[in-house]
Enzyme design. Structure first.
Site: not given
Length: 468
Positions: A213, A247
């Site tokens: 991720e 993110c």
């Protein structure tokens, strides 16, 4: 955890082989125990994050760490029985007239999880919960940038799980490198693309499958038909949560030609409403560490030196002192040679670009690395469809920011440089499970016709299967 990483891995693997897959009741108990610890430690969690950051809004921690983790654990507990159930698959009855086919979902064994610093509880405990839901043992490596959080995680997990079930590995980057080289049955890493490459290379030495991720530059495209003030409100929240250290935060904004100034004013107004002061405002989060603080300021300085116009949003006109707080910053007229357009920003800085036709914005997005998230503001169904179909991103929210990550029914993950694999909800259960195909043959079958010596019977079966 004081013993060597490899010893703990051996301990967990032996326990997994000894005990076999945990029952549905056991897995639900593990999820409930984990949720209980999050509830018990909700206040210390906020204090630990804030201490590690220098200042982190306790309400941001409540929203993005405590609530998000509890919601994930509750969702898994609610749906776990159906996820675990074998999946029946239809068969070609000409080939297998009386057989049955199923997919059984089995735990992998021992899962390694390397968590980041930006949401250190959520991005540790949600994957831990999903790995436990799938029946695995777990080794967790929190980030060295949040040592207080790591110590609290070790305490929280040790109180309800033995080291055979869940172990926390603390310490710095050398330990992280050693951790990524272990012979896990699966390794999950959340962090930067650059570090993700190194983790994947280390895991490849032992052919350990990975879920990465990562991040990247997540764009916002504001349509000409959409109200700028409304878009600015959503973008301000998405950009300023955790001071941009997210993110999937918007990394740059595309607005129609001629609307950059209006958008800038609308965004400034929204941010000023959210944060009327910055220096002593507990809601305005600090940058996590000196090196990140200096890096973000370096991006601003580089853009200024290369001709961009910089506008800082500081409603109180305050000196921010040495709290590692950076005023929300807009960068107008950015160009691709500026570092701020080459690196993931991970801070309260937003470049503003303009486009003439929607295809220009789409082409720009497609000419760069595929992002983790993409946001499009438009009420035009045709324009929405063009952006959805013509761009590739890990995930997307239309007419808002960030919210797709909170929908447990949707898989969350990147694509290309923004990540490999997905988790959240059922997708996480599948990621941490092995899908074993099982064919159960009937006593009545064509097996005899498929063995030598071959003859006319096989030829007739083949003619029937192949057709004309």
């Amino acid at each position: 955890m004081n013993r060597p990483i490899g010893d703990v891995l051996d301990l967990q693997r032996k326990a997994f082989l000894r005990d076999g897959p945990p029952s549905l009741a056991d897995r639900k108990a593990h999820l409930a125990a984990l949720a209980g610890q999050v509830r018990k430690y909700r206040d210390p969690m906020g204090e630990a994050v804030s201490e590690d950051f220098g200042n982190r809004s306790r309400h941001e921690t409540l929203l993005a760490e405590t609530m998000a983790t509890i919601m994930s654990l509750k969702h898994s507990g609610k749906h776990l029985a159906s996820w675990m159930a074998p999946s029946n698959r239809p068969l070609n009855r000409l080939q297998h007239p009386f057989a049955s086919a199923r997919v059984h979902y089995q735990p992998l064994g021992v899962v390694g999880i390397m968590a980041p610093w930006n949401y250190p509880f959520q991005l540790s405990l949600v994957p831990v919960g999903q790995a436990l839901a799938a029946g695995n043992r777990v080794m967790l490596k929190p980030s060295e940038f949040t040592p207080g959080v790591a110590a609290l995680l070790a305490r929280m997990l040790a109180e309800v799980f033995g080291e055979e079930r869940v172990a926390v590995v603390e310490s710095g980057p050398d330990v992280a490198a050693e951790f990524s080289r272990q012979k896990f049955d699966h390794l999950m890493f959340t962090g930067s693309t650059a570090t993700g490459r190194r983790v994947m290379m280390a895991a490849a030495e032992n052919l350990v499958p990975v879920t990465l991720e990562l991040g990247g530059k997540s764009p916002v495209i504001v349509g000409g038909d959409y109200d700028l003030g409304k878009a600015a409100g959503s973008i301000a929240l998405g950009k300023m949560l955790n001071a941009g250290q997210t993110c999937i935060a918007p990394d740059y904004a595309f607005v129609p030609a001629g609307k950059a100034e209006s958008f800038g004013r609308a965004l400034s107004d929204q941010i000023a409403t959210m944060y009327p002061t910055l220096a002593a405002n507990p809601d305005y989060t600090s940058i996590v560490a000196d090196r990140h603080f200096e890096r973000i300021n370096g991006l601003i300085d580089d853009a200024r030196a290369k001709g961009a116009r910089i506008e800082q949003i500081n409603p109180g006109g305050e000196e921010l002192g040495n709290q590692r707080k950076i005023a929300p910053t807009l960068i107008f007229d950015p160009t691709d040679d500026m570092k701020v357009m080459q690196e993931e920003i991970f801070g309260p800085v937003l470049p503003v670009m303009t486009y003439g036709d929607l295809s220009e914005a789409i082409d720009y997005v497609n000419a760069h690395d595929r992002p983790l998230a993409l946001y499009h503001f438009s009420n035009d169904a045709s324009a929405q469809r063009r952006v959805i179909e013509r761009t590739t991103a890990g995930g997307m929210t239309v007419n808002d920011t960030l919210l797709h990550v909170a929908v447990e029914e949707l898989p969350f993950g990147g694509v290309g440089p923004s990540g490999i694999g997905a988790y959240h909800g059922e997708a996480g259960f599948r990621t941490f499970s092995h899908a074993k195909s099982v064919l159960k043959q009937s006593a009545l079958n064509f097996g005899g016709a498929l063995r030598p010596p071959f003859g006319s019977r096989l030829e007739k079966i083949a003619a029937m299967m192949i057709g004309k």
